[in-house]
Scaffold this active site. Structure first.
Site, PDB file in Angstrom:
ATOM      1  N   ARG A   1     -43.329 -20.670  31.413  1.00  0.00           N
ATOM      2  CA  ARG A   1     -44.397 -21.617  30.783  1.00  0.00           C
ATOM      3  C   ARG A   1     -43.993 -21.520  29.920  1.00  0.00           C
ATOM      4  NH1 ARG A   1     -49.141 -16.715  29.617  1.00  0.00           N
ATOM      5  NH2 ARG A   1     -48.281 -15.994  27.509  1.00  0.00           N
TER       6      ARG A   1
ATOM      7  N   CYS B   1     -75.763 -11.570  43.589  1.00  0.00           N
ATOM      8  CA  CYS B   1     -77.299 -13.063  43.316  1.00  0.00           C
ATOM      9  C   CYS B   1     -76.572 -13.822  42.424  1.00  0.00           C
ATOM     10  CB  CYS B   1     -79.041 -13.276  43.963  1.00  0.00           C
ATOM     11  SG  CYS B   1     -79.372 -12.714  45.744  1.00  0.00           S
TER      12      CYS B   1
ATOM     13  N   TYR C   1     -78.749 -12.196  50.877  1.00  0.00           N
ATOM     14  CA  TYR C   1     -78.078 -13.404  51.497  1.00  0.00           C
ATOM     15  C   TYR C   1     -77.066 -13.485  52.327  1.00  0.00           C
ATOM     16  CZ  TYR C   1     -80.286 -16.079  46.837  1.00  0.00           C
ATOM     17  OH  TYR C   1     -80.478 -17.091  46.532  1.00  0.00           O
TER      18      TYR C   1
ATOM     19  N   HIS D   1     -42.837 -14.524  25.690  1.00  0.00           N
ATOM     20  CA  HIS D   1     -43.909 -13.116  26.373  1.00  0.00           C
ATOM     21  C   HIS D   1     -43.022 -12.914  27.888  1.00  0.00           C
ATOM     22  CE1 HIS D   1     -47.477 -12.538  26.447  1.00  0.00           C
ATOM     23  NE2 HIS D   1     -47.910 -13.084  28.091  1.00  0.00           N
TER      24      HIS D   1
ATOM     25  N   ARG E   1     -47.966  -7.775  19.694  1.00  0.00           N
ATOM     26  CA  ARG E   1     -48.869  -8.775  19.784  1.00  0.00           C
ATOM     27  C   ARG E   1     -49.709  -7.828  20.627  1.00  0.00           C
ATOM     28  NH1 ARG E   1     -44.985 -12.435  21.161  1.00  0.00           N
ATOM     29  NH2 ARG E   1     -45.895 -12.287  23.339  1.00  0.00           N
TER      30      ARG E   1
ATOM     31  N   LYS F   1     -57.776 -13.748  21.823  1.00  0.00           N
ATOM     32  CA  LYS F   1     -58.462 -15.427  22.328  1.00  0.00           C
ATOM     33  C   LYS F   1     -59.964 -15.346  23.433  1.00  0.00           C
ATOM     34  CE  LYS F   1     -54.377 -13.470  25.848  1.00  0.00           C
ATOM     35  NZ  LYS F   1     -53.189 -14.092  26.090  1.00  0.00           N
TER      36      LYS F   1
ATOM     37  N   ASP G   1     -78.717 -14.224  39.250  1.00  0.00           N
ATOM     38  CA  ASP G   1     -78.850 -13.212  38.847  1.00  0.00           C
ATOM     39  C   ASP G   1     -79.726 -12.079  38.877  1.00  0.00           C
ATOM     40  OD1 ASP G   1     -79.405 -16.198  37.632  1.00  0.00           O
ATOM     41  OD2 ASP G   1     -81.508 -16.098  39.611  1.00  0.00           O
TER      42      ASP G   1
HETATM   43  C1  LIG Z   1     -52.176 -12.740  25.814  1.00  0.00           C
HETATM   44  C2  LIG Z   1     -51.117 -12.788  24.914  1.00  0.00           C
HETATM   45  C3  LIG Z   1     -50.580 -11.862  24.632  1.00  0.00           C
HETATM   46  C4  LIG Z   1     -51.738 -10.352  24.309  1.00  0.00           C
HETATM   47  O1  LIG Z   1     -51.375  -9.826  26.024  1.00  0.00           O
HETATM   48  P1  LIG Z   1     -51.986  -8.606  26.359  1.00  0.00           P
HETATM   49  O2  LIG Z   1     -51.076  -8.069  27.654  1.00  0.00           O
HETATM   50  O3  LIG Z   1     -53.617  -8.754  26.144  1.00  0.00           O
HETATM   51  O4  LIG Z   1     -51.961  -7.573  25.228  1.00  0.00           O
HETATM   52  C5  LIG Z   1     -49.659 -11.674  23.702  1.00  0.00           C
HETATM   53  N1  LIG Z   1     -48.826 -12.570  23.754  1.00  0.00           N
HETATM   54  C6  LIG Z   1     -49.432 -14.010  23.743  1.00  0.00           C
HETATM   55  C7  LIG Z   1     -48.116 -14.746  23.596  1.00  0.00           C
HETATM   56  C8  LIG Z   1     -50.032 -14.188  25.221  1.00  0.00           C
HETATM   57  O5  LIG Z   1     -50.880 -15.382  25.382  1.00  0.00           O
END
Ligand SMILES: *Cc1c(COP(=O)(O)O)cnc(C)c1O
Length: 376
Positions: free
Chosen positions: A137, A313, A266, A166, A222, A39, A315
């Site tokens: 969540r 800045c 700046y 999660h 994951r 992602k 750039d």
């Molecule tokens: C982003 C995400 C992960 C991966 O998380 P990391 O901390 O980068 O390993 C796994 N599961 C879900 C649901 C996520 O949103």
């Protein structure tokens, strides 16, 4: 390459051999299938390129956050199963079906929406049920998930491929929250047995889970950030040997000597207390190089660390090289290795009180990515 910035001297270099190494190291440690998370533009490394690399390396599953990311991968020819981890909007369900994207079903309402869309389309939806075990969540609370699981298991138009939750605190090996979440997840999954439904693929471990909690590996893991060779948190332990994948480099575009008392950039927030040498580097917050690094960050030039002085800045930013030497076109390393010196994404992020995730995904499309290796 159609990228108009392709030849820009400021560049991100992606080491696909390091990426393959991290993926292989994770696989051999966990011994269960891997869902590689790509992602947010592959954590800044390139959405399509990182998915292609994972596919070449035989990953079982790919994970993205939004349906748009999944569609982009399908359009680029990715064939592996893709799970969209984010919550769904009812009107988008047909897009998941059209592109063979697996759906996160996170409530009874959303289950009904998916069923209706699947029936209307005459195509079975492949879904993963989302259980909330403490993140608050998306997902159905584990303690009230029995009816949800029962309804999903009875669905004709949804094939339940997975069930997942999660972890909120797995970055920290000392947090007691992770094992509580695991217990709640097991309680929810027991419902499948209770009703005599087949157990779907159970997945729970993010990078923190992979690093610290073998109990959470279950049927699939994951990992995201550790695939890219970066630890999720300063509290994390490197239980797997990881290699950083991304380097960020630029070149000196200007050199000048400034007198004692001169101020830089700046707001005139930084003042030289003696005559010194200042070089300018052509990258700024317009590229996602954080402005918070003003008078705080460091870079490598000719194998030495030097401080960023004055405000970053849009750039450009300036570096005080003191009595050091530098020439136009000298390489400047912002993240990565130069000689014996190393600046990691973790270190840069820590200097400005953020996490490496935010630093990496912030590096935007104005910086061209160059890929090397990965042809094995
Ligand atoms: C982003 C995400 C992960 C991966 O998380 P990391 O901390 O980068 O390993 C796994 N599961 C879900 C649901 C996520 O949103």
């Amino acid at each position: 390459m159609s990228n108009p910035f392709h030849e820009r001297p400021t560049r991100i270099e992606i080491d696909l051999d390091a990426f393959a190494h991290n993926h292989a190291a994770i696989r051999s440690r966990v011994g269960v299938p891997v869902m590689g998370i790509v992602k947010a533009n592959g954590y800044g490394h390139g959405l399509v390129q990182m998915a292609q690399a994972l596919e070449r390396q035989g990953v079982e599953q790919i994970g993205v956050a939004f349906v748009e990311e999944g569609i982009a991968l399908r359009k680029a020819g990715i064939r592996r199963p893709i799970l969209v981890l984010g919550g769904i909007f009812g009107p988008q369900v047909s897009q998941y079906l059209d592109h063979d994207l697996e759906i996160t079903v996170s409530s009874l309402d959303k289950l009904r929406q998916v069923e209706a869309a699947a029936e209307a389309r005459g195509k079975r939806a492949v879904v993963h049920l989302k259980i909330d075990t403490g993140m608050e969540r998306i997902g159905v609370h584990s303690y009230s998930s029995a009816a949800f699981i029962q309804a999903a298991a009875a669905s004709t138009w949804c094939f339940i491929k997975g069930v997942y939750s999660h972890l909120a605190c797995a970055d920290d090996p000392a947090s007691p929250m992770t094992l509580q979440q695991l217990e709640r997840f097991h309680d929810a999954c027991a419902q499948f047995e209770r009703i005599g439904a087949p157990m779907p693929i159970r997945h729970l471990a993010n990078s923190g889970g992979v690093l610290h909690f073998p109990e959470t590996w279950l049927d699939m893991v994951r990992p995201g950030i550790i695939l890219y060779g970066v630890l999720p948190d300063p509290a994390s332990r490197p239980t797997i040997e990881l290699k950083p994948v991304l380097s960020l480099k630029s070149q000196v575009v200007y050199f000048k000597v400034i007198p004692e008392g001169a101020t830089v950039s700046y707001g005139a927030t930084w003042r030289a207390d003696h005559q010194t040498r200042i070089v300018t580097v052509p990258i700024g917050y317009g590229d996602g190089w954080p402005r918070a690094l003003s008078s705080t960050g460091r870079v490598l030039i000719r194998g030495e660390q030097y401080p960023i002085v004055g405000r970053v800045c849009m750039d450009q930013f300036m570096v005080d090289i003191g009595a050091g030497s530098a020439w136009n076109e000298d390489e400047v390393v912002l993240i990565g290795r130069q000689g014996n010196e190393l600046l990691t994404a973790e270190q840069v992020a820590a200097r400005i009180g953020t996490i490496p995730y935010e630093l990496l995904v912030g590096l935007n499309e104005r910086i061209p990515r160059h890929y090397a290796g990965g042809r094995t």
